[in-house]
Design a protein around this motif. Sequence first.
Motif, PDB file in Angstrom:
ATOM      1  N   ARG A 195       0.860  -1.179   0.000  1.00 51.00           N
ATOM      2  CA  ARG A 195       0.000   0.000   0.000  1.00 51.00           C
ATOM      3  C   ARG A 195       0.899   1.233   0.000  1.00 51.00           C
ATOM      4  O   ARG A 195       1.277   1.743   1.049  1.00 51.00           O
ATOM      5  N   PRO A 196       1.287   1.694  -1.161  1.00 48.95           N
ATOM      6  CA  PRO A 196       2.331   2.728  -1.243  1.00 48.95           C
ATOM      7  C   PRO A 196       1.859   4.094  -0.779  1.00 48.95           C
ATOM      8  O   PRO A 196       0.714   4.484  -0.960  1.00 48.95           O
ATOM      9  N   LEU A 197       2.795   4.791  -0.154  1.00 46.95           N
ATOM     10  CA  LEU A 197       2.582   6.195   0.188  1.00 46.95           C
ATOM     11  C   LEU A 197       2.983   7.082  -0.985  1.00 46.95           C
ATOM     12  O   LEU A 197       2.540   8.229  -1.089  1.00 46.95           O
ATOM     13  N   ALA A 198       3.790   6.537  -1.873  1.00 47.11           N
ATOM     14  CA  ALA A 198       4.312   7.314  -2.992  1.00 47.11           C
ATOM     15  C   ALA A 198       3.192   7.940  -3.812  1.00 47.11           C
ATOM     16  O   ALA A 198       2.135   7.344  -4.000  1.00 47.11           O
ATOM     17  N   GLU A 199       3.470   9.137  -4.261  1.00 48.72           N
ATOM     18  CA  GLU A 199       2.595   9.922  -5.133  1.00 48.72           C
ATOM     19  C   GLU A 199       1.442  10.608  -4.400  1.00 48.72           C
ATOM     20  O   GLU A 199       0.687  11.357  -5.021  1.00 48.72           O
ATOM     21  N   ARG A 200       1.259  10.369  -3.134  1.00 50.08           N
ATOM     22  CA  ARG A 200       0.239  11.119  -2.416  1.00 50.08           C
ATOM     23  C   ARG A 200       0.658  12.587  -2.327  1.00 50.08           C
ATOM     24  O   ARG A 200       1.831  12.896  -2.106  1.00 50.08           O
ATOM     25  N   VAL A 201      -0.306  13.471  -2.487  1.00 51.50           N
ATOM     26  CA  VAL A 201      -0.048  14.904  -2.400  1.00 51.50           C
ATOM     27  C   VAL A 201      -0.442  15.373  -0.999  1.00 51.50           C
ATOM     28  O   VAL A 201      -1.602  15.222  -0.591  1.00 51.50           O
ATOM     29  N   VAL A 202       0.534  15.929  -0.290  1.00 47.59           N
ATOM     30  CA  VAL A 202       0.331  16.302   1.108  1.00 47.59           C
ATOM     31  C   VAL A 202       0.685  17.774   1.299  1.00 47.59           C
ATOM     32  O   VAL A 202       1.769  18.221   0.913  1.00 47.59           O
ATOM     33  N   ILE A 203      -0.223  18.525   1.909  1.00 45.78           N
ATOM     34  CA  ILE A 203       0.064  19.895   2.331  1.00 45.78           C
ATOM     35  C   ILE A 203       0.456  19.858   3.800  1.00 45.78           C
ATOM     36  O   ILE A 203      -0.254  19.273   4.625  1.00 45.78           O
ATOM     37  N   VAL A 204       1.572  20.482   4.132  1.00 52.68           N
ATOM     38  CA  VAL A 204       2.007  20.600   5.527  1.00 52.68           C
ATOM     39  C   VAL A 204       2.098  22.080   5.875  1.00 52.68           C
ATOM     40  O   VAL A 204       2.959  22.793   5.345  1.00 52.68           O
ATOM     41  N   THR A 205       1.219  22.560   6.747  1.00 55.38           N
ATOM     42  CA  THR A 205       1.319  23.954   7.177  1.00 55.38           C
ATOM     43  C   THR A 205       2.392  24.079   8.257  1.00 55.38           C
ATOM     44  O   THR A 205       2.657  23.132   9.001  1.00 55.38           O
ATOM     45  N   GLY A 206       2.999  25.247   8.318  1.00 60.31           N
ATOM     46  CA  GLY A 206       4.128  25.409   9.236  1.00 60.31           C
ATOM     47  C   GLY A 206       5.257  24.463   8.865  1.00 60.31           C
ATOM     48  O   GLY A 206       5.982  23.963   9.728  1.00 60.31           O
ATOM     49  N   ILE A 222       9.478  20.982  13.560  1.00 57.30           N
ATOM     50  CA  ILE A 222       8.943  19.650  13.314  1.00 57.30           C
ATOM     51  C   ILE A 222       8.285  19.581  11.946  1.00 57.30           C
ATOM     52  O   ILE A 222       8.331  18.549  11.269  1.00 57.30           O
ATOM     53  N   GLY A 223       7.655  20.683  11.512  1.00 60.06           N
ATOM     54  CA  GLY A 223       7.050  20.692  10.185  1.00 60.06           C
ATOM     55  C   GLY A 223       8.071  20.411   9.100  1.00 60.06           C
ATOM     56  O   GLY A 223       7.780  19.707   8.117  1.00 60.06           O
ATOM     57  N   ARG A 224       9.251  20.932   9.258  1.00 62.00           N
ATOM     58  CA  ARG A 224      10.332  20.672   8.295  1.00 62.00           C
ATOM     59  C   ARG A 224      10.679  19.180   8.265  1.00 62.00           C
ATOM     60  O   ARG A 224      10.892  18.597   7.204  1.00 62.00           O
ATOM     61  N   ALA A 225      10.707  18.575   9.449  1.00 59.42           N
ATOM     62  CA  ALA A 225      10.994  17.135   9.525  1.00 59.42           C
ATOM     63  C   ALA A 225       9.892  16.330   8.849  1.00 59.42           C
ATOM     64  O   ALA A 225      10.171  15.348   8.150  1.00 59.42           O
ATOM     65  N   TYR A 226       8.622  16.722   9.036  1.00 57.18           N
ATOM     66  CA  TYR A 226       7.520  16.032   8.359  1.00 57.18           C
ATOM     67  C   TYR A 226       7.687  16.128   6.841  1.00 57.18           C
ATOM     68  O   TYR A 226       7.562  15.126   6.131  1.00 57.18           O
ATOM     69  N   CYS A 227       7.931  17.334   6.346  1.00 59.63           N
ATOM     70  CA  CYS A 227       8.058  17.532   4.900  1.00 59.63           C
ATOM     71  C   CYS A 227       9.196  16.704   4.330  1.00 59.63           C
ATOM     72  O   CYS A 227       9.049  16.047   3.283  1.00 59.63           O
ATOM     73  N   LEU A 267      10.888  12.068   1.001  1.00 59.37           N
ATOM     74  CA  LEU A 267      11.757  10.903   0.846  1.00 59.37           C
ATOM     75  C   LEU A 267      10.948   9.611   0.743  1.00 59.37           C
ATOM     76  O   LEU A 267      11.421   8.625   0.164  1.00 59.37           O
ATOM     77  N   ALA A 268       9.716   9.629   1.289  1.00 61.55           N
ATOM     78  CA  ALA A 268       8.836   8.465   1.180  1.00 61.55           C
ATOM     79  C   ALA A 268       8.111   8.413  -0.164  1.00 61.55           C
ATOM     80  O   ALA A 268       7.402   7.449  -0.443  1.00 61.55           O
ATOM     81  N   GLY A 269       8.290   9.458  -0.986  1.00 60.42           N
ATOM     82  CA  GLY A 269       7.704   9.462  -2.315  1.00 60.42           C
ATOM     83  C   GLY A 269       6.520  10.371  -2.506  1.00 60.42           C
ATOM     84  O   GLY A 269       5.938  10.416  -3.592  1.00 60.42           O
ATOM     85  N   CYS A 270       6.130  11.085  -1.454  1.00 63.29           N
ATOM     86  CA  CYS A 270       5.000  12.010  -1.584  1.00 63.29           C
ATOM     87  C   CYS A 270       5.396  13.253  -2.374  1.00 63.29           C
ATOM     88  O   CYS A 270       6.570  13.588  -2.498  1.00 63.29           O
ATOM     89  N   ASP A 302      13.668  15.334  -8.576  1.00 62.41           N
ATOM     90  CA  ASP A 302      12.364  15.508  -9.212  1.00 62.41           C
ATOM     91  C   ASP A 302      11.645  16.623  -8.462  1.00 62.41           C
ATOM     92  O   ASP A 302      11.948  16.904  -7.297  1.00 62.41           O
ATOM     93  N   GLU A 303      10.674  17.266  -9.120  1.00 63.88           N
ATOM     94  CA  GLU A 303       9.926  18.315  -8.439  1.00 63.88           C
ATOM     95  C   GLU A 303       8.887  17.677  -7.529  1.00 63.88           C
ATOM     96  O   GLU A 303       7.709  17.561  -7.862  1.00 63.88           O
ATOM     97  N   ARG A 304       9.357  17.269  -6.371  1.00 61.98           N
ATOM     98  CA  ARG A 304       8.505  16.600  -5.401  1.00 61.98           C
ATOM     99  C   ARG A 304       7.896  17.565  -4.404  1.00 61.98           C
ATOM    100  O   ARG A 304       7.024  17.165  -3.624  1.00 61.98           O
TER     101      ARG A 304
END
Length: 256
Positions: free
Chosen positions: A7-18, A23-28, A33-36, A61-63
């Motif tokens: 069940r890949p996480l790759a290609e999911r589009v995620v918005i991270v505020t802050g 910690i937001g930087r670490a999430y992004c 790196l997981a492919g989002c 790539d423009e990830r």
Amino acid sequence: MSNPPVRPLAERVVIVTGGANGIGRAYCTDLVLAGCRVVVADIDGDGAQALAQALSGEVGDERAIGVAVDVTSPEETREMAQAATAAFGRIDVLVNNAGSYPHVAFDAIDLEAWRRVMSLNLDSVFLCVKAVLPAMRAQGGGGIVNVATNLVWSGLPNMTHYIAAKSAVVGLTKALARELGHEGITVNALAPGAVIPDRRLSLAGARAVDEIVNYQAVKRPQAASDLVGAMRFLCSPDADFISGQVLTVDGGLTMH
């Protein structure tokens, strides 16, 4: 026996505020790196764009894209959602991470300061969810992850307005999960503990760190790296049947 489906996480589009700092930087970073494909949304627009460019360069790539946004502005949060769909075509997950946690005695909090903290920590969640709902409805579903705090379970002196706002975020999470679930939209919350370095700790010093660690089940300070796995899971398809839940990651400081 066949292997379970991937069940890949790759290609999911995620918005991270802050997303530009802390910690937001670490999430992004972890999500890219997981492919989002990640929208780094931050009031620090230059910082958001710099991080997005660095992450895109790292994976070749423009990830990621960087977007300047005031999460207390209805117009700017809508523009944030529009930028995400313009760049990547959809919005799979919204991570409401932006916030602030001033350390002020209750008697020193005036109404203006109360409203400012409520606006950044609670109104921002309301506005960002409003902004992404049209895209999620059009595509038939999505996920929302609201960042709360473990302090909603225990309280702490001199952070009344912050804890009140985050407690409301937990209630909003559950209410939205009930209201949006039939549209294929899940809503959950991640409740971190005190991450080192953290302003809450620097105000009190090393003794406070030792006291927190002493009460934790896991006897070491918490780092941002302790949170990224939980966030990655909540953003993944593996969490698609989870909604209305609060995942606390604080080394067992609080248990409920």
